[in-house]
Design a protein around this motif. Structure first.
Motif: not given
Length: 752
Positions: A147, A164, A646, A669-670, A673
């Motif tokens: 993470s 996240g 996150e 990743r974003y 999230n």
């Protein structure tokens, strides 16, 4: 450096053959299976389809900014024990919080959870998250999920990914990491680095070539070629960790005797595995790099891709500093005067601070090389300071034993314990208007701890430890390590595992349900989150037109870190440096959703909704509080570059956010999230927007559109007494991701 504009074949690990010139007896589809990445992904894929991967990781790792939220989310979803080794390191909130106990409360939460659920707990100051993973977790052919965005152990033969927290929650609940088979790009190395060139120089050269054009975005970077053998394990690690800044998905390297030696030094020879591509391997692209041509580099503010050679910067100093000023107007929204031209003294650039730290700079060889350059010199008694943070206590111990520690301290440098603070704006904040050079991972605005909203600003450039040391030896005047004409000592490294045996709690995978979790007053549960309604009214509460919006701008790092265990407390900082009015606007419209959940009319809680509802009712008379959700959204051109945190998404959700609208998402990743927090990742074509900040948007039948996998979703801008139509899309979503959005968040999806 050469970027191929076609796919390539790599023959016998040595010869690059462009796809359009290939005449080989193997089909492209079969050759694509001969990459190192394919073999590792295949071994970890739980589906029967290599195009739609369902990955189970071997190990997980988190730090003390992320593990509280992850475990709290998993506990709310029925967690009973950690099903795979899960390491909780304490390297971000290591320092005590001024005026409070909240950081140490998080540490005790982590220790008791490691005991209760069967994990590993690494106390503060023992190791930064990624160095501990290299020393104790990595293994050839393995996969690790962390993470933290710089979860990269490819140099050791481990494919690692930073995501996240919700993606780790899925693994803790025995679910899978679901992605399409990524593209694989060969990073073909040849030659050997010249003296004075370090891993950060190679990394910055790569980032400068591939970030802006997205050449490796969401792909796996596979390091191959004869030049790999010229690099030590430490050097490879230093390049590898920075691949995150290219926006790639992951990385992997061919392995050899030097990596075998690394595992032997760390007492784990059985974890070495030889990895190399097959005789003919196909790659979706190729970056060909002659290591001997790379010179000492610098990434000027405010991004790791803003790269120049140090020689180039010196030769064009005024022009480049003027360009940085222009970038500052964008990055800082013109809120504060910014210049570096006042740092030029007699034609030379003066810097006030040097930092060598963390998972990128705090390695043994980097620090030893810096000490060699500084030997017999000192950093002077003016404004310039130098801080060095070894990445782990075993490294610190070996530096003490071989005398390097004493040499550094004698120069005036301050040597500190393992801590990630300089990478995210905690500790070693320079003076106002000061300029810091750092061998760390990022140089986004505020990553050095300044507060624009208080009129405080400093800035960071990224450099290798060697050139930072050369600059320190020159009393702060920017200097390339190529100017050092002495010898490098090449100290041998000896790893002392007993340091961890004495201090690290390792449950050996055995959970103890009788342990009571220790909470602190700042550790809060997630608030209740509603499922997606049939229809949705969104108020645009922030509009950002920067080319890229980082997660640091969405939720700042630094002083906010102590609130990562407190969703409501942390949410107060959302967009605080980018759009300080955001939180107030989001809360105002959130009152309408709270009214709906209480069975009341949303327009009574938010009177400005009354004419909006009247306009909607002309075309959609059946929309009412029983089938309506009301919340906020933001527009950003390309949000989500940078950290895996996150909270960049969850803070918006906590404040009533239902969606982001973007032309593109900077990282997987974003976007993940957003989805895991039940937010719609809307996409809209670039160009003139059909709405502006403060407008109300209406999405009729949004729940049905998600359920039925609509390719295009109709939205409307409410303009007076009329609805103005526009289209958005959601991009590709798995069935589970759709269900998470429909349920309102991952917690709701998993709640028993």
């Amino acid at each position: 450096m050469k970027l191929y504009d076609t796919g390539v074949y790599l023959q016998n690990g040595q010869e690059i053959i462009p796809e359009n010139q290939a005449d080989l007896p193997v089909a492209k589809e079969e050759a694509a299976k001969n990459t190192i990445a394919y073999s590792i992904l295949k071994a970890h894929n739980k589906s029967d389809n290599m195009e739609k991967l369902q990955i189970k990781f071997d190990k997980l790792t988190s730090h003390d900014i992320t593990f509280v939220g992850i475990i709290q989310t998993a506990r709310a979803s029925g967690l009973e024990k950690f099903p795979v080794p899960y390491v909780l390191t304490n390297c971000h909130n290591s320092l005590c919080a001024v005026g409070g106990t909240i950081n140490e409360d998080d540490h005790m939460f982590g220790l008791t959870c490691a005991k209760k659920y069967g994990g590993v707990y690494v106390p503060p100051h023992q190791a930064v998250i990624h160095q501990f993973a290299r020393e104790m977790l990595a293994g050839g052919g393995k996969m690790i999920l962390g993470s933290d965005s710089h979860t990269r152990y490819g140099a050791l033969g481990t494919m690692a990914m930073g995501e996240g927290g919700p993606e780790l929650v899925k693994q803790l609940l025995c679910q899978t990491y679901d992605i399409n088979m990524p593209g694989v790009v060969a990073i073909y190395l040849k030659g050997a680095p010249r003296p004075g060139v370090g891993p950060q120089d190679v990394a910055l050269a790569i980032i400068g070539e591939v970030f802006a054009n997205g050449y490796v975005k969401n792909k796996v970077m596979e390091f191959v070629g004869p030049g790999v053998a010229s690099l030590s394990a430490d050097f490879r690690i230093g390049v590898d960790v920075m691949t995150t800044e290219t926006t790639c998905l992951s990385s992997i390297w061919q392995t050899d005797a030097k990596i075998e030696e690394f595992y032997a030094i760390h007492g784990r020879p059985e974890d070495y595995k030889e990895l190399k591509p097959g005789n003919v391997a196909y790659y979706d692209g190729c970056v060909e790099i002659d290591l001997s041509e790379i010179k000492p580099m610098i990434a000027m503010p405010f991004h790791p891709s803003n790269t120049y050679t140090i020689d180039e910067l010196k030769a064009n100093l005024d022009d480049i500093l003027a360009d940085v000023e222009k970038r500052a107007q964008v990055s800082l929204d013109g809120k504060i005067p910014f210049t570096l031209r006042d740092k030029v003294v007699d034609g030379k650039l003066y810097v006030e601070q040097g930092i060598i730290a963390g998972c990128a700079g705090g390695g043994f060889e980097n620090i030893c090389a810096a000490a060699d350059i500084l030997k017999g010199k000192n950093i002077g008694y003016d404004a310039f300071t130098l801080s060095v943070y070894p990445a782990s206590t075993p490294i610190y111990m070996e530096l003490a034993k071989n005398g390097v520690l004493a040499e550094l301290i004698g120069t005036g440098a301050v040597v500190k314990t393992a801590f990630c603070g300089p990478c995210f704006g905690a500790g070693d904040t320079p003076a106002n208007n000061a300029f810091s050079i750092r061998h760390t991972t990022r140089n986004f605005p505020n990553r050095e701890g300044s507060k624009i909203q208080n009129g405080q600003i400093s800035s960071v450039a990224l450099m290798d430890a060697r050139s930072i040391a050369a600059t320190a030896a020159n009393k702060g005047f920017l200097t390339s390590a190529e100017e050092f004409d002495g010898n490098y000592s090449e100290h041998k490294y000896y790893f002392d595992k007993s340091i961890y045996e004495n201090r690290v709690f390792d449950s050996k995978g055995v959970a103890d349900p009788s342990v009571e979790i220790q909470f602190g007053p700042n550790i809060k549960d997630w608030p209740e989150m509603a499922a997606l309604a049939d229809n949705l009214i969104l108020k645009v509460v922030s509009e950002i037109h920067d080319p890229v919006t980082t997660t640091d701008e969405l939720i700042p790092s630094g002083e906010t870190s102590s609130y990562r265990s407190n969703p409501l407390g942390l949410a107060e900082f959302t967009l605080s440096r980018k759009d300080p009015a955001y939180v107030g606007r989001a809360k105002e419209i959130q009152a309408a959703q709270k009214a709906i959940q209480a069975g009341q009319c949303p327009a009574e809680a938010v009177p400005e909704l009354k004419p909006v509802m009247e306009t909607i009712h002309k075309s959609y008379p059946d929309v009412d509080k029983t089938n309506l959700g009301v919340g906020s959204t933001i527009f950003a051109v390309k949000p989500g570059d940078g950290s895996a945190r996150e909270q960049a998404a969850s803070c918006q959700k906590v404040l009533g956010g239902w969606a982001n609208i973007a032309n593109e998402y900077a990282t997987k990743r974003y976007r993940s999230n957003l989805i895991n927090w039940g937010m719609l990742p809307f996409l809209i074509p670039s160009g003139d927007l059909p709405f502006k900040n403060g407008d109300y948007l209406f999405f009729p039948g949004i729940r049905k559109a998600v359920e039925e996998k609509a390719d295009v979703i109709k939205g409307y801008t409410v303009e007076g007494d009329a609805l103005k139509e526009f289209d958005v899309t959601l991009g590709e979503l798995t069935d589970d991701e759709r269900e998470i959005i429909l349920k309102g968040c991952l917690i709701n999806y998993n709640r028993k």
